[in-house]
Scaffold this active site. Structure first.
Site, short mmCIF file in Angstrom:
data_model
loop_
_atom_site.label_atom_id
_atom_site.label_comp_id
_atom_site.label_asym_id
_atom_site.label_seq_id
_atom_site.Cartn_x
_atom_site.Cartn_y
_atom_site.Cartn_z
N LYS A 1 -91.55 -0.45 -47.88
CA LYS A 1 -91.20 0.93 -48.31
C LYS A 1 -89.73 1.00 -48.73
O LYS A 1 -88.87 0.46 -48.05
CB LYS A 1 -91.42 1.90 -47.14
CG LYS A 1 -92.86 1.96 -46.66
CD LYS A 1 -92.99 2.78 -45.39
CE LYS A 1 -92.33 2.12 -44.20
NZ LYS A 1 -92.57 2.81 -42.93
N THR B 1 -86.14 14.12 -43.55
CA THR B 1 -87.07 12.99 -43.74
C THR B 1 -87.46 12.37 -42.40
O THR B 1 -87.85 11.21 -42.34
CB THR B 1 -86.44 11.91 -44.64
OG1 THR B 1 -85.18 11.52 -44.04
CG2 THR B 1 -86.21 12.39 -46.06
N GLY C 1 -89.71 11.16 -39.73
CA GLY C 1 -91.14 10.86 -39.62
C GLY C 1 -91.84 10.49 -40.91
O GLY C 1 -93.07 10.42 -40.96
N THR C 2 -91.07 10.21 -41.97
CA THR C 2 -91.73 9.87 -43.25
C THR C 2 -92.58 8.59 -43.14
O THR C 2 -93.67 8.52 -43.69
CB THR C 2 -90.69 9.66 -44.37
OG1 THR C 2 -89.66 8.79 -43.89
CG2 THR C 2 -90.08 10.96 -44.82
N GLY C 3 -92.04 7.60 -42.41
CA GLY C 3 -92.76 6.33 -42.29
C GLY C 3 -94.05 6.49 -41.50
O GLY C 3 -95.10 5.95 -41.87
N CYS C 4 -93.97 7.25 -40.39
CA CYS C 4 -95.17 7.49 -39.57
C CYS C 4 -96.22 8.20 -40.41
O CYS C 4 -97.41 7.88 -40.36
CB CYS C 4 -94.83 8.39 -38.37
SG CYS C 4 -93.56 7.73 -37.30
N1 LIG Z 1 -85.72 11.05 -50.23
C1 LIG Z 1 -86.96 10.60 -50.52
N2 LIG Z 1 -87.61 11.05 -51.63
C2 LIG Z 1 -88.85 10.62 -51.95
N3 LIG Z 1 -89.52 9.72 -51.20
C3 LIG Z 1 -88.93 9.23 -50.08
C4 LIG Z 1 -87.63 9.64 -49.67
N4 LIG Z 1 -87.30 9.00 -48.51
C5 LIG Z 1 -88.37 8.24 -48.20
N5 LIG Z 1 -89.35 8.35 -49.15
C6 LIG Z 1 -90.67 7.72 -49.13
O1 LIG Z 1 -91.23 8.01 -47.84
C7 LIG Z 1 -92.04 6.93 -47.41
C8 LIG Z 1 -91.53 6.41 -46.08
O2 LIG Z 1 -90.47 5.49 -46.34
P1 LIG Z 1 -89.20 5.22 -45.43
O3 LIG Z 1 -88.58 3.98 -46.00
O4 LIG Z 1 -88.37 6.46 -45.35
O5 LIG Z 1 -89.91 4.97 -44.04
P2 LIG Z 1 -89.27 4.85 -42.60
O6 LIG Z 1 -87.84 4.45 -42.69
O7 LIG Z 1 -90.21 3.96 -41.85
O8 LIG Z 1 -89.36 6.34 -42.04
P3 LIG Z 1 -89.13 6.85 -40.50
O9 LIG Z 1 -88.51 5.74 -39.73
O10 LIG Z 1 -88.30 8.07 -40.60
O11 LIG Z 1 -90.50 7.21 -39.99
C9 LIG Z 1 -92.01 5.91 -48.55
O12 LIG Z 1 -93.10 6.15 -49.41
C10 LIG Z 1 -90.68 6.21 -49.24
O13 LIG Z 1 -90.66 5.76 -50.58
C1 LIG Z 2 -92.29 8.00 -31.33
C2 LIG Z 2 -91.65 7.60 -32.61
N1 LIG Z 2 -92.28 6.71 -33.41
C3 LIG Z 2 -91.72 6.33 -34.58
C4 LIG Z 2 -90.50 6.85 -34.98
C5 LIG Z 2 -89.86 6.40 -36.29
O1 LIG Z 2 -89.78 7.40 -37.17
C6 LIG Z 2 -89.87 7.79 -34.11
N2 LIG Z 2 -88.66 8.35 -34.42
N3 LIG Z 2 -90.47 8.14 -32.95
#
Ligand SMILES: Nc1ncnc2c1ncn2[C@@H]1O[C@H](COP(=O)(O)OP(=O)(O)OP(=O)(O)O)[C@@H](O)[C@H]1O
Ligand SMILES: Cc1ncc(CO)c(N)n1
Length: 267
Positions: A173, A204, A206-209
């Site tokens: 990602k 942003t 929780g975007t990854g979750c």
């Molecule tokens: N500012 C943004 N605008 C558009 N898309 C975004 C933005 N930030 C993240 N994304 C998208 O959100 C999704 C999650 O990616 P990200 O790399 O942020 O995950 P993450 O770091 O694991 O998130 P978290 O740890 O907060 O749960 C991907 O599809 C990424 O491209």
């Molecule tokens: C419980 C939990 N899982 C995943 C993440 C990563 O976003 C977080 N901040 N908290």
């Protein structure tokens, strides 16, 4: 109704973890279930404490679900300790879990260790090989492959290296780069890019979750990984575009905007 299970940590502030996963499953019309691995105390400003459940309790939760209910897809999120990682891997093999999505959660946005440093190897050796798709962000991919990632080409290289560790497909990602938000999928044969404009917001959390649980819900409904990632990328982009300025720090994404809009419940 299709079912999906999340095995992850609880985020009491509701933006990430189990809470984000269950909201995402509901928004996709999938029946959500949860196995909690840890309780975290966190909010939009950061994580202040983590308490792991016992490996026995994690195992009992998995057993309770799989001995009773058909599970169409499983997402693994935050798992902090080696012994819990091993228990999950053993149980998922025992119950022949299908459509497993592994989100290798390591460090929160605020810099708190959600994976104990000594458990990194266990995550790589026990969970990655079970994955239909693994979804590292850039810092996680850097740790897994031991290289610096500064460009989309680096993301592609990392995806190829992670694929050798056993998952069927790898989605690196690109949320942590600076221009368009580009995610890179490697399916063992070809690379596919999923691109959206970068939305200028600090909300942003929780975007990854959310992305990984949207993929899981789509696999539960019968999509293949390519289709599942495509819809999940649209879902997360809308959820970020309409994210919520709750709290004093990084607010959460908006899971219900599209649904409420379709139902005519928004102005
Ligand atoms: N500012 C943004 N605008 C558009 N898309 C975004 C933005 N930030 C993240 N994304 C998208 O959100 C999704 C999650 O990616 P990200 O790399 O942020 O995950 P993450 O770091 O694991 O998130 P978290 O740890 O907060 O749960 C991907 O599809 C990424 O491209
Ligand atoms: C419980 C939990 N899982 C995943 C993440 C990563 O976003 C977080 N901040 N908290």
């Amino acid at each position: 109704m299709k079912t999906a299970l999340t095995i992850a940590g609880s985020d009491c502030s509701g933006g990430a973890g189990i809470q984000a996963d269950l909201k995402t499953f509901s928004a996709h019309g999938v029946f959500g279930m949860s196995v909690i691995t840890a309780i975290t105390a966190q909010n939009t400003q950061g994580v202040s404490a983590v308490e792991n459940l016992s490996a026995e309790m994690v195992s009992k939760q998995i057993e309770a679900i799989f001995t009773d209910i058909e599970v169409d897809a499983v997402k693994i999120g935050m798992v902090s300790e080696t012994k819990i990682i091993k228990t999950i891997a053993e149980n998922l093999k025992k119950y022949q879990a299908q459509n497993v999505v592994v989100d290798p959660v390591m460090i929160s946005k605020s810099g708190f260790d959600l994976l104990q440093p000594e458990a990194k190897e266990a995550l790589i050796s026990h969970l990655l090989p079970l994955a239909e798709v693994v979804t590292p962000n850039i810092p996680e991919a850097e740790v897994i492959v031991g290289m610096k990632i500064d460009t989309v080409e680096d993301m592609e290289k990392a995806a190829l290296l992670i694929h050798k560790m056993g998952p069927k497909k790898v989605l690196v990602k690109g949320g942590h780069l600076t221009e368009d938000a580009i995610d890179v999928l490697y399916d063992g044969k070809k690379i596919t890019h999923y691109t959206s404009e970068r939305i200028n917001t600090k909300n942003t959390h929780g975007t990854g979750c959310t992305l990984s649980s949207a993929i899981t819900a789509n696999l539960a409904k019968g999509a293949n990984v390519e289709e599942g990632v495509r819809e999940a990328k649209e879902y997360i982009t809308t959820a970020i575009r309409h994210s919520l300025a709750l709290g004093k720090g990084y607010g959460p994404t908006n899971h219900f905007y599209s649904l409420y809009q379709k139902a005519g419940m928004l102005d």
